[in-house]
Design a protein around this motif. Structure first.
Motif, mmCIF file in Angstrom:
data_model
loop_
_atom_site.group_PDB
_atom_site.id
_atom_site.type_symbol
_atom_site.label_atom_id
_atom_site.label_comp_id
_atom_site.label_asym_id
_atom_site.label_seq_id
_atom_site.Cartn_x
_atom_site.Cartn_y
_atom_site.Cartn_z
ATOM 1 N N HIS A 1 0.828 -1.212 0.000
ATOM 2 C CA HIS A 1 0.000 0.000 0.000
ATOM 3 C C HIS A 1 0.859 1.258 0.000
ATOM 4 C CE1 HIS A 1 -3.870 -1.977 0.277
ATOM 5 N NE2 HIS A 1 -3.446 -2.703 1.294
ATOM 6 N N ARG B 1 3.897 1.566 -1.193
ATOM 7 C CA ARG B 1 4.521 1.687 -2.514
ATOM 8 C C ARG B 1 3.505 2.225 -3.525
ATOM 9 N NH1 ARG B 1 6.032 -3.298 -3.091
ATOM 10 N NH2 ARG B 1 4.475 -3.918 -4.601
ATOM 11 N N GLN B 2 2.303 1.690 -3.494
ATOM 12 C CA GLN B 2 1.271 2.149 -4.417
ATOM 13 C C GLN B 2 0.887 3.603 -4.161
ATOM 14 O OE1 GLN B 2 -1.785 -0.801 -3.742
ATOM 15 N NE2 GLN B 2 -0.943 -2.209 -5.273
ATOM 16 N N GLY B 3 1.010 4.015 -2.898
ATOM 17 C CA GLY B 3 0.683 5.394 -2.542
ATOM 18 C C GLY B 3 1.819 6.369 -2.762
ATOM 19 N N GLY B 4 2.960 5.886 -3.265
ATOM 20 C CA GLY B 4 4.079 6.755 -3.588
ATOM 21 C C GLY B 4 4.973 7.106 -2.419
ATOM 22 N N TYR B 5 4.844 6.387 -1.312
ATOM 23 C CA TYR B 5 5.682 6.707 -0.151
ATOM 24 C C TYR B 5 7.121 6.317 -0.397
ATOM 25 C CZ TYR B 5 7.668 6.689 4.512
ATOM 26 O OH TYR B 5 8.494 6.909 5.578
ATOM 27 N N SER C 1 9.863 3.775 -3.229
ATOM 28 C CA SER C 1 10.013 3.076 -4.500
ATOM 29 C C SER C 1 10.008 1.566 -4.275
ATOM 30 C CB SER C 1 11.317 3.491 -5.170
ATOM 31 O OG SER C 1 12.422 3.005 -4.412
ATOM 32 N N ASP C 2 9.958 0.818 -5.380
ATOM 33 C CA ASP C 2 10.036 -0.634 -5.288
ATOM 34 C C ASP C 2 11.330 -1.077 -4.610
ATOM 35 O OD1 ASP C 2 7.647 -0.699 -6.630
ATOM 36 O OD2 ASP C 2 8.464 -1.467 -8.506
ATOM 37 N N HIS D 1 14.383 11.769 4.999
ATOM 38 C CA HIS D 1 13.368 12.737 4.586
ATOM 39 C C HIS D 1 13.409 14.027 5.401
ATOM 40 C CE1 HIS D 1 10.814 9.146 2.965
ATOM 41 N NE2 HIS D 1 11.803 9.463 2.158
ATOM 42 N N ARG E 1 2.732 10.541 7.820
ATOM 43 C CA ARG E 1 2.683 10.428 6.355
ATOM 44 C C ARG E 1 2.195 9.043 5.928
ATOM 45 N NH1 ARG E 1 7.968 11.155 3.458
ATOM 46 N NH2 ARG E 1 6.596 11.068 1.639
ATOM 47 N N ILE F 1 -1.562 7.574 3.923
ATOM 48 C CA ILE F 1 -1.602 6.704 2.748
ATOM 49 C C ILE F 1 -2.329 5.406 3.058
ATOM 50 C CG2 ILE F 1 -0.172 5.327 1.177
ATOM 51 C CD1 ILE F 1 1.970 7.566 1.457
ATOM 52 N N SER G 1 -5.825 3.970 1.465
ATOM 53 C CA SER G 1 -5.767 2.753 0.661
ATOM 54 C C SER G 1 -6.601 1.624 1.249
ATOM 55 C CB SER G 1 -4.319 2.294 0.483
ATOM 56 O OG SER G 1 -3.752 1.931 1.720
#
Length: 203
Positions: A37, A39-43, A45-46, A85, A95, A99, A103
């Protein structure tokens, strides 16, 4: 094994063996679901997800039921990513929670009132096996008034959903099929640390 319906994660059935391997696999399943979730939410990378899952699995390799449970995956990631970060661990958790909450279709609500009121042992005295389950998943939980209302707290909504399903299973069996009302809730990192200490100190 029973399945938590929103995450698809299986957890131990009532009165089945719960050894180190089973519990480590459960924690890894929670981590993997959360990583998907996030990764899919852009938090991340793979590659970051793969690295963090590998590091977390490394920690789990030292886990035994006699030892203290490892850090929740969301808290683990927050510690790892905060410096990168330029945020605090609390900021990283916030954060990730946004996400994950989105999700998971808002199945886990925010609790912003600090630790749950009332005696911390109410649920665990009512059902002894749930202390170990909640401690393992990092989910301090509170029986509210009657024995059919439970609040489940976590920094990780995936863990909160799995803990809620596990609690529902155990209490339904105890009540001869009458299901309780179990509410999974997200708390911020400081509140979680406080509640975790109150509920599981010495476990």
């Amino acid at each position: 094994m029973p399945i938590e319906e929103y995450t698809g994660i299986t957890f131990p059935a009532h009165d089945t063996p719960k050894d180190d391997t089973v519990m480590s696999a459960l924690l890894m399943a929670v981590a993997s679901c959360g990583a998907i979730h996030l990764r899919q939410g852009g938090y991340f990378s793979d590659l970051e997800a793969e690295r963090l899952l590998s590091e977390y699995q490394g920690r789990l390799s030292f886990f035994t039921l006699e030892s203290s449970p490892p850090l929740d995956f969301v808290a683990f990631v927050a510690e790892s990513q905060a410096a990168q970060h330029c945020l605090t661990a609390e900021g990283e958790v916030s954060r990730m929670q946004k996400i994950l909450r989105w999700s998971l279709a808002d199945r886990v609500r925010n609790w912003t009132f600090g630790p749950f009121p009332g005696p911390v042992d109410a649920l665990y005295c009512h059902c002894i096996s749930l202390r170990a389950a909640c401690c393992l998943l990092g989910c301090p939980s509170m029986l509210v008034g009657e024995s059919n209302i439970v609040h489940v707290a976590s920094v990780n909504p995936v863990a909160a959903l799995v803990a809620s399903a596990w609690i529902n299973q155990e209490l339904t069996i105890m009540a001869d099929g009458e299901s309780p009302f179990v509410f999974p809730l997200m708390v911020d990192l400081p509140a979680w640390h406080t509640m975790h200490q109150r509920h599981f100190a010495g476990v």
